[in-house]
Design an enzyme around this catalytic site. Sequence first.
Site, PDB file in Angstrom:
ATOM      1  N   GLN A  82       0.851  -1.194   0.000  1.00  0.00           N
ATOM      2  CA  GLN A  82       0.000   0.000   0.000  1.00  0.00           C
ATOM      3  C   GLN A  82       0.885   1.242   0.000  1.00  0.00           C
ATOM      4  OE1 GLN A  82      -3.316  -0.486  -0.390  1.00  0.00           O
ATOM      5  NE2 GLN A  82      -2.689  -2.627  -0.461  1.00  0.00           N
ATOM      6  N   GLY A  83       0.419   2.303  -0.630  1.00  0.00           N
ATOM      7  CA  GLY A  83       1.166   3.554  -0.649  1.00  0.00           C
ATOM      8  C   GLY A  83       2.032   3.734  -1.883  1.00  0.00           C
ATOM      9  N   CYS A  84       1.935   2.812  -2.819  1.00  0.00           N
ATOM     10  CA  CYS A  84       2.692   2.921  -4.070  1.00  0.00           C
ATOM     11  C   CYS A  84       1.724   3.284  -5.196  1.00  0.00           C
ATOM     12  CB  CYS A  84       3.380   1.598  -4.405  1.00  0.00           C
ATOM     13  SG  CYS A  84       4.664   1.120  -3.239  1.00  0.00           S
ATOM     14  N   VAL A  85       2.134   4.195  -6.051  1.00  0.00           N
ATOM     15  CA  VAL A  85       1.311   4.557  -7.201  1.00  0.00           C
ATOM     16  C   VAL A  85       1.252   3.375  -8.171  1.00  0.00           C
ATOM     17  CG1 VAL A  85       1.112   6.113  -9.177  1.00  0.00           C
ATOM     18  CG2 VAL A  85       1.796   7.014  -6.951  1.00  0.00           C
ATOM     19  N   SER A  86       2.400   2.755  -8.400  1.00  0.00           N
ATOM     20  CA  SER A  86       2.453   1.556  -9.234  1.00  0.00           C
ATOM     21  C   SER A  86       1.999   0.364  -8.399  1.00  0.00           C
ATOM     22  CB  SER A  86       3.890   1.298  -9.692  1.00  0.00           C
ATOM     23  OG  SER A  86       4.403   2.413 -10.359  1.00  0.00           O
TER      24      SER A  86
END
Length: 150
Positions: A54-58
């Site tokens: 969680q917390g990744c754009v990709s």
Amino acid sequence: MPLETASRPTPIEDITENFSLLEEWDDRYRYVIELGRELPAFPEAQRTDANKVQGCVSQVWLATTVEHRNGRPLLTFAGDSDAHIVRGLVAILIALLSGRSAAEITGENPLALFERLGLGEHLTPQRSNGFRSMVVRMRADAAAALAEAV
């Protein structure tokens, strides 16, 4: 089900040395992408919500295997991303942390390496935040393994 992983495709010492030899950011960027290409294939069965960072754009997946040796938990990581540069960042973190004890992982500062390699100043804030999210996840897995060991 155990993960099929390679221990460390490129040792972290080699990665840092190669970064120091590459003067242009474009060359370093290509090198990060190449590191990602060297990662072992990530099993489709491991592309689960539980393994998603969680917390990744990709999209990023990290799977952790804990093995106990001499009374201490050792962690092995496998990972993947749908973005080439992020996959390279995953490879760097795996090279730094995989195969180490949970205590070593919780004591390691991957963000210092991130800055030393110059990644912080050349990647977008979203990529930097994604890197931090991966670090948080890996350290949380190590902390959980330590908590279970006591």
